[in-house]
Write an enzyme that holds these catalytic residues in place. Structure first.
Site, PDB file in Angstrom:
ATOM      1  N   ARG A  32      22.001 -24.721  -8.517  1.00 14.48           N
ATOM      2  CA  ARG A  32      22.910 -24.442  -9.626  1.00 14.48           C
ATOM      3  C   ARG A  32      22.217 -24.419 -10.982  1.00 14.48           C
ATOM      4  O   ARG A  32      22.764 -23.876 -11.946  1.00 14.48           O
ATOM      5  CB  ARG A  32      24.041 -25.470  -9.646  1.00 14.48           C
TER       6      ARG A  32
ATOM      7  N   CYS B 163      -0.457   0.094   7.731  1.00 12.86           N
ATOM      8  CA  CYS B 163      -0.975   0.514   6.425  1.00 12.86           C
ATOM      9  C   CYS B 163      -2.424   0.962   6.514  1.00 12.86           C
ATOM     10  O   CYS B 163      -2.869   1.814   5.736  1.00 12.86           O
ATOM     11  CB  CYS B 163      -0.841  -0.624   5.420  1.00 12.86           C
TER      12      CYS B 163
ATOM     13  N   ARG C 281      13.336 -25.343  -5.354  1.00  9.14           N
ATOM     14  CA  ARG C 281      14.217 -25.126  -4.211  1.00  9.14           C
ATOM     15  C   ARG C 281      14.342 -23.637  -3.878  1.00  9.14           C
ATOM     16  O   ARG C 281      14.372 -23.253  -2.711  1.00  9.14           O
ATOM     17  CB  ARG C 281      15.597 -25.702  -4.504  1.00  9.14           C
TER      18      ARG C 281
ATOM     19  N   CYS D   3      -2.169  -4.077   7.240  1.00  9.79           N
ATOM     20  CA  CYS D   3      -1.738  -4.286   8.618  1.00  9.79           C
ATOM     21  C   CYS D   3      -2.265  -3.178   9.523  1.00  9.79           C
ATOM     22  O   CYS D   3      -2.517  -2.052   9.079  1.00  9.79           O
ATOM     23  CB  CYS D   3      -0.219  -4.374   8.698  1.00  9.79           C
TER      24      CYS D   3
ATOM     25  N   GLU E 232       0.820  -1.203   0.000  1.00 18.27           N
ATOM     26  CA  GLU E 232       0.000   0.000   0.000  1.00 18.27           C
ATOM     27  C   GLU E 232       0.861   1.263   0.000  1.00 18.27           C
ATOM     28  O   GLU E 232       0.552   2.251  -0.676  1.00 18.27           O
ATOM     29  CB  GLU E 232      -0.927   0.007   1.229  1.00 18.27           C
TER      30      GLU E 232
ATOM     31  N   LEU F  16      22.159 -30.255  -2.924  1.00 12.54           N
ATOM     32  CA  LEU F  16      20.964 -29.530  -2.447  1.00 12.54           C
ATOM     33  C   LEU F  16      21.078 -28.031  -2.690  1.00 12.54           C
ATOM     34  O   LEU F  16      20.611 -27.221  -1.894  1.00 12.54           O
ATOM     35  CB  LEU F  16      20.710 -29.815  -0.959  1.00 12.54           C
TER      36      LEU F  16
ATOM     37  N   ALA G  76      11.604 -38.491  -7.239  1.00 11.82           N
ATOM     38  CA  ALA G  76      11.546 -38.959  -8.622  1.00 11.82           C
ATOM     39  C   ALA G  76      11.619 -40.481  -8.601  1.00 11.82           C
ATOM     40  O   ALA G  76      12.361 -41.073  -7.812  1.00 11.82           O
ATOM     41  CB  ALA G  76      12.700 -38.380  -9.433  1.00 11.82           C
TER      42      ALA G  76
END
Length: 317
Positions: free
Chosen positions: A222, A100, A199, A91, A64, A219, A170
């Protein structure tokens, strides 16, 4: 103020501008968390958008605030007859920024349309009440399902006091996650990209101890641009409750559980999941480690065919 305003705005028009709020909100995917993604649009009489904004990053101005800041000086006189659309309830408390709801009242707009109520205890209904107490016309629940879906991670964290949990694996066409109990890649380069995009959208990623030691997964992200999730390993004295406690303490609102089968089964057995994403390759292994058994209370949320593989996302019925 409200007497001067024409309230004869069609539901279709309200949905059109709320859809724009959702478009803007998605721009805060990486920067806003752990705050929710929020978009705001200011519409003058006649349907012209005179201001719009979104919550760019945690600690900076909310949607806002940015929407009002974008209004040109020559359009400021239109605010008393304008409508503010916002995808999440404004808020009503002082946090890192002022409320806001108070800003909207100060600007003197005629009407506010809210996508959905904020589940956060310091806001929940209070922002809407403050607007109505000031004589502003408030409509709540426009594209509510879509607004809640956008911030499902935030909503889960606020209402269930745990992260939004996605189980992902998978498998072969005959339901094995490896061939002859050895690490086996069934994903394609394209589905790997999609997995790494997922991820970036999660704040933490988890594997079991056996998977961590046997597969040594990186993990990381890349294959996609974006923030890497916090790496976690289950086991070695660290249980599911310890992981969830860490997520609560550090405001990690989303957890991606990537393996292995025993870890997936443990989360499913305790009912600790929100989505299950299964990638299936058109090959048969015959033997190996079987994927976790899907729970009974599920339905297909989406199905995507990618380069010969199929990615199916399930959610609770």
């Amino acid at each position: 103020m409200s007497q001067m305003f024409d309230h004869n705005i069609s539901p279709a028009e309200d949905e059109k501008y709320m859809a724009r709020c959702l478009q803007l909100a998605r721009c805060g995917l990486y920067g806003a968390r752990p705050n929710p993604m929020v978009g705001a649009v200011i519409v003058a009489p006649g349907g012209r958008i005179i201001g719009e904004g979104y919550h760019i990053r945690c600690g900076s101005g909310h949607a806002e605030v940015n929407a009002f800041a974008s209004v040109r000086p020559e359009d400021e006189p239109l605010l008393p007859q304008s409508t503010v659309y916002v995808s999440l309830e404004p808020c009503a408390h002082y946090g890192k920024t002022p409320p806001c709801a108070d800003l909207i009242v100060k600007k003197g707009v005629a009407r506010v349309v809210v996508g959905c109520v904020d589940p956060f205890a310091k806001v929940h209904g209070l922002g809407i009440a403050r607007l109505r107490e000031a004589g502003i016309s408030v409509t709540v629940g426009v594209l509510e399902a879509e607004c809640r879906e956008l911030n499902r991670r935030f909503f889960t964290f606020q209402t269930e006091r745990r992260p939004y949990i996605i189980l992902k694996w998978a498998q072969s066409a005959d339901g094995f996650i490896d061939r002859d109990f050895s690490p086996t890649m069934v994903s394609t380069p394209l589905t790997q990209m999609l997995a790494h995009r997922l991820r970036t959208e999660c704040q933490a990623i988890l594997v079991g101890r056996v998977t961590a030691e046997r597969d040594r997964p990186r993990l990381d992200v890349r294959h996609w641009a974006g923030p890497a999730p916090r790496r976690m390993v289950l086991g070695g004295g660290r249980g599911i409750d310890d992981v969830l406690a860490e997520c609560r303490a550090d405001s990690l609102q989303s957890l991606l559980v990537e393996g292995g089968a025993a870890t997936h089964a443990a989360f499913i057995g305790r009912g600790l999941w929100n989505e299950i994403r299964v990638e299936t390759a058109p090959v048969a292994f015959g033997r190996g480690t079987r994927a976790a058994r899907l729970p009974q209370d599920i339905e297909v949320r989406s199905s995507l065919a990618v380069g010969g593989n199929t990615i199916v996302t399930y959610r609770r019925v």
